[in-house]
Design an enzyme around this catalytic site. Structure first.
Site, short mmCIF file in Angstrom:
data_model
loop_
_atom_site.label_atom_id
_atom_site.label_comp_id
_atom_site.label_asym_id
_atom_site.label_seq_id
_atom_site.Cartn_x
_atom_site.Cartn_y
_atom_site.Cartn_z
N GLU A 101 -45.02 -52.51 3.55
CA GLU A 101 -44.42 -53.02 4.89
C GLU A 101 -45.31 -52.22 5.63
OE1 GLU A 101 -42.17 -54.74 6.44
OE2 GLU A 101 -41.18 -55.68 4.45
N THR A 147 -53.43 -45.56 3.82
CA THR A 147 -54.11 -45.53 5.22
C THR A 147 -54.47 -44.09 5.86
OG1 THR A 147 -53.03 -45.77 7.42
CG2 THR A 147 -51.54 -45.61 5.89
N TYR A 172 -43.39 -45.61 8.97
CA TYR A 172 -44.53 -46.15 8.29
C TYR A 172 -45.28 -45.16 7.38
CZ TYR A 172 -48.72 -48.54 7.41
OH TYR A 172 -50.02 -48.75 6.60
N LYS A 176 -45.72 -44.03 3.42
CA LYS A 176 -47.15 -44.34 2.82
C LYS A 176 -47.65 -42.84 2.22
CE LYS A 176 -49.81 -47.31 2.58
NZ LYS A 176 -49.74 -48.50 1.34
N ARG A 236 -58.31 -45.64 18.43
CA ARG A 236 -58.32 -46.18 16.87
C ARG A 236 -59.80 -46.33 16.34
NH1 ARG A 236 -53.89 -44.36 17.43
NH2 ARG A 236 -51.79 -45.18 17.01
P1 NAD Z 1 -49.49 -56.76 5.38
O1 NAD Z 1 -48.36 -56.64 6.07
O2 NAD Z 1 -50.44 -58.14 6.20
O3 NAD Z 1 -49.41 -57.65 4.09
C1 NAD Z 1 -48.50 -56.99 3.08
C2 NAD Z 1 -48.20 -57.74 1.93
O4 NAD Z 1 -47.28 -57.07 1.01
C3 NAD Z 1 -47.49 -59.03 2.38
O5 NAD Z 1 -48.07 -60.38 1.58
C4 NAD Z 1 -46.27 -59.10 1.83
O6 NAD Z 1 -45.55 -60.17 1.65
C5 NAD Z 1 -46.23 -58.03 0.58
N1 NAD Z 1 -45.10 -57.17 0.46
C6 NAD Z 1 -44.38 -56.60 1.06
N2 NAD Z 1 -43.25 -56.21 0.76
C7 NAD Z 1 -43.29 -56.51 -0.59
C8 NAD Z 1 -42.69 -56.20 -1.77
N3 NAD Z 1 -41.43 -55.52 -1.66
N4 NAD Z 1 -43.11 -56.96 -2.96
C9 NAD Z 1 -44.14 -57.69 -2.85
N5 NAD Z 1 -44.80 -57.77 -2.08
C10 NAD Z 1 -44.56 -57.42 -0.97
O7 NAD Z 1 -50.52 -55.55 5.31
P2 NAD Z 1 -51.98 -55.32 5.14
O8 NAD Z 1 -52.24 -54.94 6.67
O9 NAD Z 1 -52.77 -56.38 4.55
O10 NAD Z 1 -52.21 -53.72 4.46
C11 NAD Z 1 -52.09 -53.95 3.13
C12 NAD Z 1 -52.08 -52.45 2.53
O11 NAD Z 1 -53.33 -51.70 3.17
C13 NAD Z 1 -50.99 -51.64 2.96
O12 NAD Z 1 -50.61 -51.02 1.85
C14 NAD Z 1 -51.18 -50.89 3.97
O13 NAD Z 1 -50.76 -49.89 4.19
C15 NAD Z 1 -52.90 -50.52 3.72
N6 NAD Z 1 -53.54 -50.34 4.97
C16 NAD Z 1 -53.59 -51.49 5.99
C17 NAD Z 1 -54.45 -50.97 7.12
C18 NAD Z 1 -54.42 -52.01 8.28
O14 NAD Z 1 -55.25 -51.79 9.16
N7 NAD Z 1 -53.91 -53.27 8.29
C19 NAD Z 1 -55.10 -50.00 7.09
C20 NAD Z 1 -55.20 -49.03 5.98
C21 NAD Z 1 -54.38 -49.18 4.91
P1 TYD Z 2 -51.36 -51.42 15.48
O1 TYD Z 2 -52.29 -52.75 15.44
O2 TYD Z 2 -50.02 -51.61 15.56
O3 TYD Z 2 -52.12 -50.31 14.60
P2 TYD Z 2 -51.22 -48.84 14.46
O4 TYD Z 2 -50.36 -48.51 15.24
O5 TYD Z 2 -51.00 -48.99 12.96
O6 TYD Z 2 -52.63 -47.89 14.54
O7 TYD Z 2 -51.77 -50.64 17.01
C1 TYD Z 2 -53.20 -50.36 17.41
C2 TYD Z 2 -53.07 -49.57 18.49
O8 TYD Z 2 -52.79 -50.63 19.46
C3 TYD Z 2 -51.78 -48.67 18.70
O9 TYD Z 2 -52.23 -47.56 19.43
C4 TYD Z 2 -50.68 -49.11 19.41
C5 TYD Z 2 -51.36 -50.07 20.31
N1 TYD Z 2 -50.83 -51.42 20.55
C6 TYD Z 2 -50.49 -51.60 22.01
O10 TYD Z 2 -50.79 -51.11 22.99
N2 TYD Z 2 -49.88 -52.77 22.31
C7 TYD Z 2 -49.24 -53.65 21.28
O11 TYD Z 2 -48.59 -54.65 21.60
C8 TYD Z 2 -49.51 -53.06 20.23
C9 TYD Z 2 -49.13 -54.19 18.73
C10 TYD Z 2 -50.43 -51.97 19.58
#
Ligand code: NAD
Ligand code: TYD
Length: 367
Positions: A101, A147, A172, A176, A236
């Protein structure tokens, strides 16, 4: 006889291939990692285990779904006996664990799903690996994708390095952080071969529009208010998702067991500045008068416990494994905008149904 030998030979070859379990491969980053591994490494067998939550979408993988070296498995990492039996059946020798998540706002609203998937789900995978790998451990790897949010919030001038103390501040990031600790504990206690990377904010195609960049682009396109939390002064460090997938590739192949690598773009933006850039690009792309989209900017109630600033020092990864980001931000952002504009169908399908309920709950009374 020749026939028999060739089947046996085929089986032997299938078993000598790397058998890689990628979790969360139907999500944003996971789909880029699956695509990269399936296309670059035909000799690896890739299994994508995903529960297909609201964030998982098989349309993200249409271009690779028919590949011989790819298989999708729908399943939940929180189900321990299921995860064990999958390992026993399919004999994965490598794991790249991305399932999670992943959205901070949702973790504030309902933390328990984060505890279950991010913590329990990770331990289930660690246990299955520990039980199944046994003597073959030297050939195996458990790669945990994490992350930079585990390090907490930074003041100006500081950067997160691999030795920065953990200080997670949202459900969150705490979930993690907890999973990172467990991965390290399995390495220290049981000798499980692990590697961890902690990456900054990703952007690019196929990102679910609950996250800032796709949400803002979608709202501008539909002439909806752009919700900016607080004063928009949070910072960010943005990395193009394909560069993250490239880093995961390099770390998977060359990372030292037991090590952690920070991954980031050295590309810091205040939210409000980034939103203004997106407004300008969209004015041009949509043929609107300059300044038109920025009129949609609406300051809303701040996120609870909102981390002020994240910024990554990725010099260890650059120095030891020779990784570097391939794109300038301007280029990556332009590509991203073009992708969302060209993929209206994808956006419409992910924003139908439960997205509207989420949006109403999150933003309906936020001013
Ligand atoms: P996302 O939310 O887009 O995708 C998560 C995926 O995990 C989805 O396909 C979902 O169906 C699957 N999933 C969720 N719960 C599950 C469960 N119980 N069993 C099996 N599958 C499940 O996330 P993302 O943004 O692609 O992030 C992927 C990973 O990278 C995460 O671990 C996140 O913490 C990490 N991460 C994300 C970012 C970012 O900027 N998005 C940055 C650094 C690290
Ligand atoms: P987000 O994409 O949710 O990533 P994270 O909180 O994991 O860094 O948000 C990026 C930044 O943008 C964060 O400072 C929160 C801000 N934000 C807004 O100002 N408005 C929004 O609707 C969202 C989703 C995020």
């Amino acid at each position: 006889m020749g026939m028999v030998r060739s089947i046996r030979e085929k089986k032997r070859l299938a078993l000598t291939k790397k058998r890689i379990l990628i979790t969360g491969g139907a999500g944003f980053i996971g789909s880029h990692v699956v695509r990269r591994f399936v296309t670059l490494y035909p000799d690896y067998q890739i299994y994508n285990l995903d529960k297909l939550t609201y964030a998982g979408n098989l349309e993200n993988l249409l271009d690779v779904e028919a590949a011989d070296n790819y298989e999708f498995i729908k399943g939940d990492i929180v189900d321990r006996s299921y995860v064990n039996s999958l390992f026993a059946d399919l004999k994965f020798d490598h794991v790249i664990h991305l399932a999670a998540e992943s959205h901070v706002d949702r973790s504030i609203e309902s933390p328990m799903e984060f505890i279950e998937t991010n913590i329990i789900g990770t331990v289930n995978l660690l246990e299955a690996a520990r039980m199944n790998w046994g003597d073959n451990e030297a050939e195996c790897l458990f790669y945990h994708v994490s992350t930079d949010e585990v390090y907490g919030s930074l003041e100006q001038g500081e950067l997160f390095v691999e030795s920065t103390s953990y200080d997670p501040r949202s459900p969150y990031s705490a979930s993690k952080a907890s999973s990172d600790h467990l991965v390290r504990a399995y390495h220290n206690t049981y000798g499980l071969p692990v590697v961890i990377s902690n990456c900054s904010n990703n952007y690019g195609s196929h990102q679910f529009p609950e996250k800032l960049i796709p949400l803002v682009l979608n709202n501008i396109k539909n002439e909806m208010e752009i919700p900016v939390y607080g004063k928009g002064e949070n910072v960010r460090d943005w990395l193009f998702v394909e560069d993250h997938a490239g880093a995961i590739d390099v770390i998977f192949h060359n990372g030292q067991r037991g090590e952690t690598y920070n991954v980031g773009g050295s590309n810091e933006w205040k939210n409000i500045d980034l939103i203004n850039v997106m407004c300008n690009i969209m004015d041009e792309k949509m043929g609107r008068a300059k300044g038109e989209s920025a009129k949609l900017i609406t300051f809303v109630k701040d996120r609870a416990g909102h981390d002020l600033r994240y910024a990554i020092d990725s010099s260890k990864l650059q120095r030891d494994l020779k990784w570097k980001p391939s794109l300038q931000f301007e280029e990556g952002l332009a590509k991203t905008v073009d992708w969302y504009l060209a993929n209206e169908k994808w956006m419409n399908s992910v924003t139908s149904g439960s997205y509207n309920d989420y949006y109403e709950k999150q933003y309906g009374d936020s001013r």
